[in-house]
Design a protein around this motif. Structure first.
Motif, PDB file in Angstrom:
ATOM      1  N   ALA A   1      53.527  53.404 -23.636  1.00 38.88           N
ATOM      2  CA  ALA A   1      52.587  52.366 -24.070  1.00 38.88           C
ATOM      3  C   ALA A   1      51.346  53.036 -24.625  1.00 38.88           C
ATOM      4  O   ALA A   1      51.157  54.260 -24.507  1.00 38.88           O
ATOM      5  N   ASN A   2      50.503  52.232 -25.249  1.00 41.48           N
ATOM      6  CA  ASN A   2      49.164  52.661 -25.644  1.00 41.48           C
ATOM      7  C   ASN A   2      48.195  52.188 -24.568  1.00 41.48           C
ATOM      8  O   ASN A   2      48.065  50.985 -24.336  1.00 41.48           O
ATOM      9  N   LEU A   3      47.544  53.117 -23.910  1.00 45.17           N
ATOM     10  CA  LEU A   3      46.600  52.777 -22.837  1.00 45.17           C
ATOM     11  C   LEU A   3      45.183  53.074 -23.325  1.00 45.17           C
ATOM     12  O   LEU A   3      44.803  54.234 -23.504  1.00 45.17           O
ATOM     13  N   VAL A   4      44.401  52.028 -23.540  1.00 45.77           N
ATOM     14  CA  VAL A   4      43.022  52.174 -24.006  1.00 45.77           C
ATOM     15  C   VAL A   4      42.114  52.094 -22.790  1.00 45.77           C
ATOM     16  O   VAL A   4      42.078  51.077 -22.090  1.00 45.77           O
TER      17      VAL A   4
ATOM     18  N   LEU B   1      44.717  47.416 -22.094  1.00 48.37           N
ATOM     19  CA  LEU B   1      43.284  47.719 -22.011  1.00 48.37           C
ATOM     20  C   LEU B   1      42.883  47.890 -20.553  1.00 48.37           C
ATOM     21  O   LEU B   1      43.060  46.980 -19.734  1.00 48.37           O
ATOM     22  N   TRP B   2      42.353  49.052 -20.236  1.00 50.31           N
ATOM     23  CA  TRP B   2      41.870  49.369 -18.880  1.00 50.31           C
ATOM     24  C   TRP B   2      40.347  49.424 -18.969  1.00 50.31           C
ATOM     25  O   TRP B   2      39.779  50.371 -19.485  1.00 50.31           O
ATOM     26  N   TRP B   3      39.682  48.376 -18.471  1.00 54.90           N
ATOM     27  CA  TRP B   3      38.228  48.243 -18.624  1.00 54.90           C
ATOM     28  C   TRP B   3      37.552  48.533 -17.287  1.00 54.90           C
ATOM     29  O   TRP B   3      37.853  47.896 -16.283  1.00 54.90           O
TER      30      TRP B   3
ATOM     31  N   ALA C   1      40.256  43.168 -26.237  1.00 56.75           N
ATOM     32  CA  ALA C   1      41.084  42.281 -25.422  1.00 56.75           C
ATOM     33  C   ALA C   1      41.990  41.424 -26.291  1.00 56.75           C
ATOM     34  O   ALA C   1      43.136  41.140 -25.926  1.00 56.75           O
ATOM     35  N   ALA C   2      41.500  41.010 -27.440  1.00 54.19           N
ATOM     36  CA  ALA C   2      42.282  40.156 -28.330  1.00 54.19           C
ATOM     37  C   ALA C   2      43.530  40.856 -28.852  1.00 54.19           C
ATOM     38  O   ALA C   2      44.508  40.196 -29.223  1.00 54.19           O
TER      39      ALA C   2
END
Length: 392
Positions: free
Chosen positions: A53-56, A146-148, A163-164
């Protein structure tokens, strides 16, 4: 590209690179030693590149480097392309970047499993450039997660933009320490398709143990007769209940079909606090009490649960179901049931306290769809609103 750079890259050292040349530079740095999963097979690969996955990862704080070991642990369990965004003090209108590898050895004699870490840095006046930079670096046909990790209200336009585009949002805010406004925004179903709170995954063992108490069909009726819940917690700030304890109460309410009833109250005394509220259940009112005490010195500065007790009443008399850690740092939980007709001797089971990396990894590995979480969210926000309003 010199071999020395490739070695430093594989050892996890950041290699500065122009934003437009990230992908081509990564290909050179991996070199012929890397076999990519799903790509052409190599005879003797030194490393295997894996991207699920792409983990931001957002870390717009001065202590951004403190998250590095957690990211490395998470990526070791969940191989991905990790794109870490940070804020710098640069006044230039640009995004700077560096790349490195995150590698681990699954077992002796096998190639290392490696993932890519891309760090993007932007100054306060350039944060609006980050969404475009992130989107240009996503691996095609893979989800974006998205990891915020900071208050999303502080950088709300950036949070909303990322997030969108995300298939899953993981809110990883401190407990205690996160504001009600931050949680409302982070858990807003209108912003994120699948949003989660990392604290929720700290309840994994507690939820399993509570559910197992009533696995037997002859004991299911006890769930309908619950008339009281008492949760005991420890927190660096015991003046209000930690989110971990409120999530447990919210989970019970959501799963058992309770309704909000009464007005929650928070009282402080003797260096701790007690939170009271009530719900309406199938057979009448249910009282909830959360007692929070100070966290002993020497333990990680995050909240934890000490015990949970459920009480109910049947025709034969009262019933009590209790789970308790014998000590704050203990990995064990004692189980004791005192109920007519319930044939179970007291026993102790292993239930490790999940650290931050384990919670985040669990959030990534488990299903995107979690009906129990969705049912619990309104109860959590309701209790948090009253607890926050009553704080001294």
């Amino acid at each position: 590209m010199p071999d020395a750079s490739s070695d430093a890259f594989l050892e996890g050292q950041g290699i500065p690179v122009a934003l437009a040349r990230i992908d081509s530079t990564l290909e050179q740095l991996w070199g012929p030693a890397a076999e990519r999963v799903g790509g052409p097979e190599l005879e003797n690969p030194t490393v295997t590149r894996v991207v699920l996955a792409n983990l931001v990862v957002e870390r717009l704080t001065p202590d951004a480097e403190s998250l590095r070991p957690v990211v490395e642990t998470v990526v070791g369990r969940f191989p991905c392309r990790a794109i870490v965004i940070r804020e710098s003090d640069s006044t230039d209108r640009k995004v700077s970047a560096e790349v490195s590898a995150v590698c681990n050895l699954p077992e002796p004699g096998t190639p290392q499993v490696c993932s890519e870490r891309i760090v993007l840095k932007a100054g306060p006046d350039s944060l609006d450039l980050l969404p475009g930079a992130v989107l240009s670096l996503l691996e095609a046909d893979l989800p974006m997660i998205l990891w915020w990790t900071t208050d999303p209200t502080t950088h709300e336009p950036l949070y909303r933009a990322l997030a969108a585009e995300s298939s899953r949002i993981m809110l990883d805010l401190p407990d205690p320490g996160a504001s009600l406004a931050a949680l409302r925004l982070g858990l807003d179903a209108n912003i994120g398709r699948c949003r989660r709170d990392a604290v929720w995954y700290g309840l994994t063992h507690w939820r399993e143990l509570v559910a197992q108490l009533f696995d037997c069909t002859t004991h299911r009726k006890s769930l309908e007769r619950i008339d009281g819940v008492k949760i005991e917690a420890l927190s660096p700030d015991p003046s209000s209940p930690p989110r971990l304890a409120l999530w447990l109460a919210a989970w019970l309410a959501g799963q058992l079909g309770w309704e909000r009833w009464g007005t929650p109250e928070l009282k402080t005394a003797d260096g701790g606090s007690t939170f009271h509220t009530s719900f309406q259940g199938p057979e009448g009112p249910i009282g909830l009490e959360i007692h929070t005490g100070p966290l002993p010195n020497g333990l990680p500065s995050t909240s934890r649960l000490s015990a949970v007790s459920l009480s109910s009443r049947c025709d034969e008399g009262p019933e009590t179901f209790r789970l308790e850690r014998p000590a704050p740092e203990s990995p064990d939980v004692r189980i004791h049931v005192d109920a007519p007709g319930y044939c179970r001797l007291p026993n102790t089971v292993r239930a490790d306290i999940l650290d931050p990396a384990q919670r985040v990894a669990a959030a990534l590995e488990l299903s995107r769809f979690d009906p129990a979480f969705e049912k619990a969210v309104p109860f959590l926000l309701w209790m948090l609103e009253h607890a926050s309003a009553a704080r001294p």
